[in-house]
Scaffold this motif. Structure first.
Motif, PDB file in Angstrom:
ATOM      1  N   LEU A 160       0.825  -1.204   0.000  1.00  0.00           N
ATOM      2  CA  LEU A 160       0.000   0.000   0.000  1.00  0.00           C
ATOM      3  C   LEU A 160       0.865   1.262   0.000  1.00  0.00           C
ATOM      4  N   VAL A 161       1.997   1.208   0.709  1.00  0.00           N
ATOM      5  CA  VAL A 161       2.916   2.347   0.727  1.00  0.00           C
ATOM      6  C   VAL A 161       3.490   2.578  -0.673  1.00  0.00           C
ATOM      7  N   PHE A 162       3.877   1.512  -1.354  1.00  0.00           N
ATOM      8  CA  PHE A 162       4.419   1.654  -2.703  1.00  0.00           C
ATOM      9  C   PHE A 162       3.345   2.104  -3.694  1.00  0.00           C
ATOM     10  N   VAL A 163       2.125   1.645  -3.500  1.00  0.00           N
ATOM     11  CA  VAL A 163       1.031   2.094  -4.358  1.00  0.00           C
ATOM     12  C   VAL A 163       0.842   3.599  -4.228  1.00  0.00           C
ATOM     13  N   LEU A 164       0.838   4.095  -2.987  1.00  0.00           N
ATOM     14  CA  LEU A 164       0.674   5.533  -2.765  1.00  0.00           C
ATOM     15  C   LEU A 164       1.865   6.306  -3.305  1.00  0.00           C
ATOM     16  N   LEU A 165       3.063   5.774  -3.134  1.00  0.00           N
ATOM     17  CA  LEU A 165       4.265   6.453  -3.623  1.00  0.00           C
ATOM     18  C   LEU A 165       4.230   6.605  -5.139  1.00  0.00           C
ATOM     19  N   PHE A 166       3.937   5.530  -5.858  1.00  0.00           N
ATOM     20  CA  PHE A 166       3.888   5.619  -7.317  1.00  0.00           C
ATOM     21  C   PHE A 166       2.690   6.431  -7.794  1.00  0.00           C
ATOM     22  N   ALA A 167       1.599   6.433  -7.021  1.00  0.00           N
ATOM     23  CA  ALA A 167       0.454   7.276  -7.386  1.00  0.00           C
ATOM     24  C   ALA A 167       0.823   8.756  -7.292  1.00  0.00           C
ATOM     25  N   PHE A 168       1.637   9.116  -6.290  1.00  0.00           N
ATOM     26  CA  PHE A 168       2.119  10.493  -6.188  1.00  0.00           C
ATOM     27  C   PHE A 168       3.097  10.822  -7.313  1.00  0.00           C
ATOM     28  N   LEU A 169       4.016   9.897  -7.588  1.00  0.00           N
ATOM     29  CA  LEU A 169       5.038  10.156  -8.608  1.00  0.00           C
ATOM     30  C   LEU A 169       4.421  10.285 -10.001  1.00  0.00           C
ATOM     31  N   VAL A 210      -1.465  10.759   3.528  1.00  0.00           N
ATOM     32  CA  VAL A 210      -0.287  10.001   3.975  1.00  0.00           C
ATOM     33  C   VAL A 210      -0.512   9.449   5.382  1.00  0.00           C
ATOM     34  N   GLY A 211      -1.092  10.267   6.263  1.00  0.00           N
ATOM     35  CA  GLY A 211      -1.369   9.803   7.624  1.00  0.00           C
ATOM     36  C   GLY A 211      -2.363   8.657   7.660  1.00  0.00           C
ATOM     37  N   VAL A 212      -3.397   8.740   6.823  1.00  0.00           N
ATOM     38  CA  VAL A 212      -4.402   7.674   6.792  1.00  0.00           C
ATOM     39  C   VAL A 212      -3.789   6.364   6.285  1.00  0.00           C
ATOM     40  N   ILE A 213      -2.963   6.443   5.227  1.00  0.00           N
ATOM     41  CA  ILE A 213      -2.323   5.238   4.691  1.00  0.00           C
ATOM     42  C   ILE A 213      -1.350   4.642   5.721  1.00  0.00           C
ATOM     43  N   PHE A 214      -0.625   5.505   6.428  1.00  0.00           N
ATOM     44  CA  PHE A 214       0.288   5.014   7.471  1.00  0.00           C
ATOM     45  C   PHE A 214      -0.492   4.304   8.573  1.00  0.00           C
ATOM     46  N   LEU A 215      -1.652   4.836   8.958  1.00  0.00           N
ATOM     47  CA  LEU A 215      -2.482   4.209   9.993  1.00  0.00           C
ATOM     48  C   LEU A 215      -2.970   2.837   9.528  1.00  0.00           C
ATOM     49  N   ILE A 216      -3.360   2.721   8.258  1.00  0.00           N
ATOM     50  CA  ILE A 216      -3.825   1.436   7.737  1.00  0.00           C
ATOM     51  C   ILE A 216      -2.690   0.416   7.730  1.00  0.00           C
ATOM     52  N   CYS A 217      -1.488   0.854   7.343  1.00  0.00           N
ATOM     53  CA  CYS A 217      -0.343  -0.074   7.313  1.00  0.00           C
ATOM     54  C   CYS A 217      -0.003  -0.572   8.712  1.00  0.00           C
ATOM     55  N   VAL A 218      -0.058   0.311   9.701  1.00  0.00           N
ATOM     56  CA  VAL A 218       0.197  -0.101  11.088  1.00  0.00           C
ATOM     57  C   VAL A 218      -0.855  -1.102  11.540  1.00  0.00           C
ATOM     58  N   GLY A 219      -2.107  -0.838  11.178  1.00  0.00           N
ATOM     59  CA  GLY A 219      -3.170  -1.764  11.547  1.00  0.00           C
ATOM     60  C   GLY A 219      -2.987  -3.136  10.920  1.00  0.00           C
ATOM     61  N   SER A 242      10.487  -6.611  -2.828  1.00  0.00           N
ATOM     62  CA  SER A 242      10.599  -6.266  -4.245  1.00  0.00           C
ATOM     63  C   SER A 242       9.284  -6.530  -4.970  1.00  0.00           C
ATOM     64  N   ALA A 243       8.618  -7.622  -4.623  1.00  0.00           N
ATOM     65  CA  ALA A 243       7.313  -7.907  -5.222  1.00  0.00           C
ATOM     66  C   ALA A 243       6.287  -6.834  -4.849  1.00  0.00           C
ATOM     67  N   SER A 244       6.345  -6.335  -3.613  1.00  0.00           N
ATOM     68  CA  SER A 244       5.427  -5.271  -3.198  1.00  0.00           C
ATOM     69  C   SER A 244       5.668  -3.997  -3.999  1.00  0.00           C
ATOM     70  N   ALA A 245       6.941  -3.643  -4.201  1.00  0.00           N
ATOM     71  CA  ALA A 245       7.263  -2.446  -4.990  1.00  0.00           C
ATOM     72  C   ALA A 245       6.803  -2.606  -6.436  1.00  0.00           C
ATOM     73  N   LEU A 246       7.050  -3.774  -7.012  1.00  0.00           N
ATOM     74  CA  LEU A 246       6.599  -4.019  -8.386  1.00  0.00           C
ATOM     75  C   LEU A 246       5.075  -4.035  -8.489  1.00  0.00           C
ATOM     76  N   GLY A 247       4.416  -4.516  -7.427  1.00  0.00           N
ATOM     77  CA  GLY A 247       2.957  -4.498  -7.423  1.00  0.00           C
ATOM     78  C   GLY A 247       2.405  -3.086  -7.428  1.00  0.00           C
ATOM     79  N   GLY A 248       3.011  -2.193  -6.599  1.00  0.00           N
ATOM     80  CA  GLY A 248       2.581  -0.796  -6.617  1.00  0.00           C
ATOM     81  C   GLY A 248       2.798  -0.143  -7.961  1.00  0.00           C
ATOM     82  N   ILE A 251      -6.867  -0.409  -1.023  1.00  0.00           N
ATOM     83  CA  ILE A 251      -7.552  -0.385   0.278  1.00  0.00           C
ATOM     84  C   ILE A 251      -8.724  -1.369   0.279  1.00  0.00           C
ATOM     85  N   ALA A 252      -9.380  -1.539  -0.869  1.00  0.00           N
ATOM     86  CA  ALA A 252     -10.424  -2.565  -0.948  1.00  0.00           C
ATOM     87  C   ALA A 252      -9.847  -3.957  -0.735  1.00  0.00           C
ATOM     88  N   GLY A 253      -8.607  -4.176  -1.220  1.00  0.00           N
ATOM     89  CA  GLY A 253      -7.952  -5.457  -0.957  1.00  0.00           C
ATOM     90  C   GLY A 253      -7.684  -5.677   0.517  1.00  0.00           C
TER      91      GLY A 253
END
Length: 471
Positions: free
Chosen positions: A160-169, A180-189, A210-216, A311-313
């Motif tokens: 999810l972090v990589f998805v948000l990062l590439f969505a910003f880029l 960013v705060g909401v995504i960080f809260l979801i990742c911690v959860g 690496s698979a997570s980064a490629l997925g994002g 997030i639906a996933g």
């Protein structure tokens, strides 16, 4: 005869000009009837889109759950025990390609866009998306041979972090610290939700990260493809048709090294003709489920975006954990329960964040109250979001066009006088200043030349000589 023909041609030309003028006026009236949505209309649109998106998410939940059950049965040693997940996924990619081709050729009006990608666009845009998809799936399956499922899930939550990062880029999402705060809260959860005692293995950690980064990256590239209307990839079925061969080839190459196809075809699953037919049935038929699942994913990405899809996933994982604890009695530690609660709160905050963004955004509607696509918004009041669009439209419209029966208000309510002056083309004070600055000599006209008697005599002589020649 010539005169009547000329009159008929002039009448036809006049009629065509009147018809074109009427069509232009109708188009202008339609453009002026396009308006910005009110708060009530925005709420109606938001709830309509939310219901449609929930239906697509529900279908994705259903087909993804069916695929999970199939994978558990297909690869578990206690059941069918097929040893090569990548080989099965490769077969499913080619099944998806065949089904997408059938949709294109049986229902071309709905699933076959008029445009198609050129060779350059296909290499530059479709091929990287297919390769990243194959690498994502391949590295994920390879990491599962080295690490436990719980440790895999914990590391995979970073996608999810990589998805948000590439969505910003790639400018698919607007940057905001709240998001960013909401995504960080979801990742911690998610980390708390799947936290358990496990052994750390560096190679497996690198593979799954690496698979997570490629997925994002691959989901962000997929969203860009689904926006590519100029190359005919704005239809999910068309996108899957062009992507599936690349994904099948990349996965096939990965599977040939990881799964060892020679060992697969010499296994007991292809020992006899009966076992071969049985294995082929279990390999190809679930490809229909995979096709429906991927098509639902593409529709969700096209309508909502890559971040809501991710997030639906996570919401699907939360639902699975809750149902497993409630129906099958799976034990959850207090830390896991805390993670589920934190994740659910994060998903709720993200939904509220998207709702507020939708309410604050200017939305263009057609005369029937339907959402107007961005490429069909006319260059009128709606296109001028900043400044005073109505005043600009009034001052720049054609003079020959009738202004309409409604009168303009005598005074515009501008928040600032300077802005009002800039909105007008000129003011009375500007005219006074121009008159004051213009010198008086410049306003005088040059005197007319005097009438000369000699010149008149010369003209009379020329006239008399001309008459004599004619006589």
């Amino acid at each position: 005869m010539l005169s009547s023909r000329q009159h008929s041609e002039d009448g036809a030309h006049l009629g065509s000009s009147r018809h074109s003028s009427d069509s232009q006026r109708e188009a202008s009236a339609l453009a002026h009837s396009v308006h910005l949505a009110s708060l009530a209309e925005k709420k109606r649109l938001w709830w309509t889109n939310a219901i449609v998106n929930l239906l697509f998410i529900a279908s994705w939940f259903f087909f993804a759950t069916m695929i999970s059950v199939y994978n558990k049965w297909m690869f578990s040693p206690d059941h069918y025990g097929f040893p090569s997940p990548l080989f099965v996924t490769t077969i499913h990619m080619w099944v998806q390609f065949v089904l997408a081709a059938l949709l294109r050729y049986t229902m071309p009006g709905r699933f076959r866009p008029e445009k198609r990608p050129s060779r350059k666009d296909y290499i530059r845009k479709a091929v990287p998306t297919g390769i990243t998809t194959g690498l994502d799936i391949g590295l994920s399956n390879l990491s599962l041979k080295l690490i436990t499922l719980s440790f895999y899930t914990m590391c995979k939550s970073s996608s999810l972090v990589f998805v948000l990062l590439f969505a910003f880029l790639l400018r698919l999402e607007t940057f905001s610290f709240r998001l960013v705060g909401v995504i960080f809260l979801i990742c911690v959860g998610v980390l708390l939700m799947v936290a358990t005692e496990t052994h750390f293995i560096l190679v497996g950690f690198v593979l799954v990260t690496s698979a997570s980064a490629l997925g994002g990256l691959r989901w962000s590239l997929t969203q860009l493809l689904l926006r590519s209307k100029n190359i005919g990839l704005d239809n999910p079925a068309a996108t899957l048709f062009w992507l599936a061969p690349i994904m099948g080839i990349s996965l096939g190459i990965t599977s040939a090294f990881v799964d060892s196809w020679s060992a697969v075809f010499h296994s007991r699953f292809f020992a006899t003709p009966e076992e071969t037919l049985k294995t082929l049935f279990f390999l190809f038929c679930p490809g229909v489920l995979a096709f429906c699942m991927v098509l639902s994913e593409f529709y969700i990405i096209q309508r909502a975006g890559v971040v809501p899809m991710s997030i639906a996933g996570i919401a699907k994982e939360v639902t699975t954990i809750i149902c497993a604890a409630w129906l099958f009695g799976d034990e959850l530690t207090p830390l896991n329960i805390t993670g589920v609660a934190v994740t659910a709160c994060g998903i709720g905050l993200y939904t509220y964040h998207k709702y507020r963004r939708s309410m604050d955004k200017n939305v263009a509607l057609d005369p029937h109250g339907n959402l107007l696509p961005e490429d069909e918004i006319p260059n009128s009041d709606i296109a001028l979001e900043g400044g005073y669009a109505s005043e600009r439209q009034r001052l720049t419209e054609d003079v020959d066009e009738p202004l309409g029966e409604e009168e303009e208000p005598a005074h515009q309510n501008y928040p600032d006088e300077r802005q009002a002056e800039r909105a007008l083309l000129f003011t009375v004070e500007d005219e006074d200043e121009d008159e004051a600055e213009t010198p008086a000599t410049a306003l005088r006209q040059e005197p007319l030349p005097r009438y000369s008697a000699d010149g008149s005599d010369a003209l009379h002589h020329v006239w008399d000589d001309g008459n004599r020649r004619h006589i």
